[in-house]
Scaffold this motif. Structure first.
Motif, PDB file in Angstrom:
ATOM      1  N   THR A  35       0.830  -1.199   0.000  1.00 23.10           N
ATOM      2  CA  THR A  35       0.000   0.000   0.000  1.00 23.10           C
ATOM      3  C   THR A  35       0.862   1.246   0.000  1.00 23.10           C
ATOM      4  N   ASN A  36       1.971   1.212   0.734  1.00 30.25           N
ATOM      5  CA  ASN A  36       2.862   2.365   0.755  1.00 30.25           C
ATOM      6  C   ASN A  36       3.445   2.646  -0.621  1.00 30.25           C
ATOM      7  N   VAL A  37       3.782   1.608  -1.342  1.00 27.75           N
ATOM      8  CA  VAL A  37       4.314   1.783  -2.697  1.00 27.75           C
ATOM      9  C   VAL A  37       3.259   2.458  -3.574  1.00 27.75           C
ATOM     10  N   LEU A  38       2.013   2.011  -3.484  1.00 30.63           N
ATOM     11  CA  LEU A  38       0.948   2.634  -4.273  1.00 30.63           C
ATOM     12  C   LEU A  38       0.760   4.096  -3.891  1.00 30.63           C
ATOM     13  N   ALA A  39       0.776   4.386  -2.598  1.00 28.52           N
ATOM     14  CA  ALA A  39       0.602   5.764  -2.134  1.00 28.52           C
ATOM     15  C   ALA A  39       1.758   6.642  -2.599  1.00 28.52           C
ATOM     16  N   GLU A  40       2.968   6.143  -2.480  1.00 29.75           N
ATOM     17  CA  GLU A  40       4.139   6.908  -2.917  1.00 29.75           C
ATOM     18  C   GLU A  40       4.115   7.121  -4.424  1.00 29.75           C
ATOM     19  N   LEU A  41       3.734   6.099  -5.161  1.00 30.50           N
ATOM     20  CA  LEU A  41       3.647   6.228  -6.617  1.00 30.50           C
ATOM     21  C   LEU A  41       2.567   7.234  -6.999  1.00 30.50           C
ATOM     22  N   ALA A  42       1.446   7.226  -6.298  1.00 28.97           N
ATOM     23  CA  ALA A  42       0.371   8.180  -6.574  1.00 28.97           C
ATOM     24  C   ALA A  42       0.852   9.610  -6.381  1.00 28.97           C
ATOM     25  N   VAL A  43       1.610   9.855  -5.342  1.00 31.13           N
ATOM     26  CA  VAL A  43       2.159  11.194  -5.095  1.00 31.13           C
ATOM     27  C   VAL A  43       3.090  11.597  -6.232  1.00 31.13           C
ATOM     28  N   THR A  44       3.963  10.682  -6.623  1.00 28.05           N
ATOM     29  CA  THR A  44       4.898  10.959  -7.719  1.00 28.05           C
ATOM     30  C   THR A  44       4.151  11.231  -9.025  1.00 28.05           C
ATOM     31  N   LEU A  45       3.122  10.435  -9.312  1.00 30.53           N
ATOM     32  CA  LEU A  45       2.353  10.638 -10.544  1.00 30.53           C
ATOM     33  C   LEU A  45       1.675  11.998 -10.545  1.00 30.53           C
ATOM     34  N   GLU A  46       1.136  12.413  -9.408  1.00 27.76           N
ATOM     35  CA  GLU A  46       0.503  13.734  -9.320  1.00 27.76           C
ATOM     36  C   GLU A  46       1.522  14.840  -9.561  1.00 27.76           C
ATOM     37  N   GLN A  47       2.712  14.687  -9.006  1.00 25.21           N
ATOM     38  CA  GLN A  47       3.765  15.695  -9.189  1.00 25.21           C
ATOM     39  C   GLN A  47       4.190  15.777 -10.650  1.00 25.21           C
ATOM     40  N   ARG A  48       4.224  14.668 -11.299  1.00 23.57           N
ATOM     41  CA  ARG A  48       4.718  14.641 -12.687  1.00 23.57           C
ATOM     42  C   ARG A  48       3.660  15.034 -13.699  1.00 23.57           C
ATOM     43  N   LYS A  49       2.397  15.103 -13.285  1.00 23.10           N
ATOM     44  CA  LYS A  49       1.336  15.530 -14.206  1.00 23.10           C
ATOM     45  C   LYS A  49       1.658  16.883 -14.822  1.00 23.10           C
ATOM     46  N   SER A  50       2.219  17.763 -14.016  1.00 20.32           N
ATOM     47  CA  SER A  50       2.477  19.126 -14.483  1.00 20.32           C
ATOM     48  C   SER A  50       3.946  19.368 -14.823  1.00 20.32           C
ATOM     49  N   ALA A  51       4.732  18.307 -14.869  1.00 22.81           N
ATOM     50  CA  ALA A  51       6.150  18.448 -15.224  1.00 22.81           C
ATOM     51  C   ALA A  51       6.290  18.719 -16.717  1.00 22.81           C
ATOM     52  N   ASN A  52       7.494  19.016 -17.113  1.00 19.96           N
ATOM     53  CA  ASN A  52       7.797  19.240 -18.522  1.00 19.96           C
ATOM     54  C   ASN A  52       7.694  17.910 -19.271  1.00 19.96           C
ATOM     55  N   ALA A  53       6.896  17.899 -20.317  1.00 24.32           N
ATOM     56  CA  ALA A  53       6.672  16.673 -21.091  1.00 24.32           C
ATOM     57  C   ALA A  53       7.942  16.162 -21.752  1.00 24.32           C
ATOM     58  N   ASP A  54       8.938  17.032 -21.934  1.00 27.25           N
ATOM     59  CA  ASP A  54      10.200  16.607 -22.538  1.00 27.25           C
ATOM     60  C   ASP A  54      11.097  15.876 -21.543  1.00 27.25           C
ATOM     61  N   SER A  55      10.810  16.030 -20.247  1.00 27.00           N
ATOM     62  CA  SER A  55      11.682  15.427 -19.243  1.00 27.00           C
ATOM     63  C   SER A  55      10.982  14.364 -18.402  1.00 27.00           C
ATOM     64  N   SER A  56       9.692  14.136 -18.633  1.00 24.77           N
ATOM     65  CA  SER A  56       8.949  13.167 -17.825  1.00 24.77           C
ATOM     66  C   SER A  56       8.031  12.341 -18.718  1.00 24.77           C
ATOM     67  N   TYR A  57       8.188  11.020 -18.637  1.00 26.26           N
ATOM     68  CA  TYR A  57       7.326  10.120 -19.397  1.00 26.26           C
ATOM     69  C   TYR A  57       5.870  10.301 -18.995  1.00 26.26           C
ATOM     70  N   VAL A  58       5.613  10.404 -17.686  1.00 29.67           N
ATOM     71  CA  VAL A  58       4.246  10.582 -17.193  1.00 29.67           C
ATOM     72  C   VAL A  58       3.657  11.883 -17.723  1.00 29.67           C
ATOM     73  N   ALA A  59       4.424  12.960 -17.655  1.00 31.34           N
ATOM     74  CA  ALA A  59       3.942  14.248 -18.162  1.00 31.34           C
ATOM     75  C   ALA A  59       3.667  14.163 -19.663  1.00 31.34           C
ATOM     76  N   SER A  60       4.499  13.425 -20.384  1.00 26.49           N
ATOM     77  CA  SER A  60       4.272  13.300 -21.831  1.00 26.49           C
ATOM     78  C   SER A  60       2.978  12.544 -22.119  1.00 26.49           C
ATOM     79  N   LEU A  61       2.669  11.535 -21.304  1.00 30.57           N
ATOM     80  CA  LEU A  61       1.400  10.827 -21.480  1.00 30.57           C
ATOM     81  C   LEU A  61       0.220  11.760 -21.215  1.00 30.57           C
ATOM     82  N   HIS A  62       0.291  12.522 -20.126  1.00 28.02           N
ATOM     83  CA  HIS A  62      -0.786  13.466 -19.812  1.00 28.02           C
ATOM     84  C   HIS A  62      -0.941  14.505 -20.924  1.00 28.02           C
TER      85      HIS A  62
END
Length: 109
Positions: A3-30
């Motif tokens: 559960t901690n891994v899921l929670a930590e990953l969720a936090v990271t995914l939220e942070q990367r939503k607004s990251a630069n799409a050129d530097s983050s795979y998650v941001a590029s998907l969003h």
């Protein structure tokens, strides 16, 4: 720990939503939008199914673990895109815990 891994990953995914799409795979998907994210979930679903079939034949489950991790990851990106996190899914699974599968299915509208 899971559960901690899921929670930590969720936090990271939220942070990367607004990251630069050129530097983050998650941001590029969003940045590419929901359809691209859904395409990835579908692709990973197919790869997981194939890995499960291969694991049943060979007994080697390493690819199945790898592909399931990819599927879960992309599913979490999809949920994040729709402003949901793993807690919503864990809560639903907990709600179903004392229901039989047949009872839960019968209760659906």
């Amino acid at each position: 720990m899971s559960t901690n891994v899921l929670a930590e990953l969720a936090v990271t995914l939220e942070q990367r939503k607004s990251a630069n799409a050129d530097s983050s795979y998650v941001a590029s998907l969003h940045a590419k939008g929901l359809n691209k994210i859904l395409e990835k979930v579908g692709e990973e679903s197919t790869e997981t199914i194939i890995a499960a079939k291969d694991a049943a034949l060979s007994g080697d489950k390493s690819d199945l673990i790898y592909e399931t991790a990819d599927l879960w990851f992309h599913t979490l990106v999809m949920l994040s895109h729709l402003d949901l996190g793993p807690d919503a899914i864990l809560d639903e699974l907990a709600r179903r815990f004392d229901l039989s599968g047949l009872e839960e299915k019968a209760n659906r509208n």
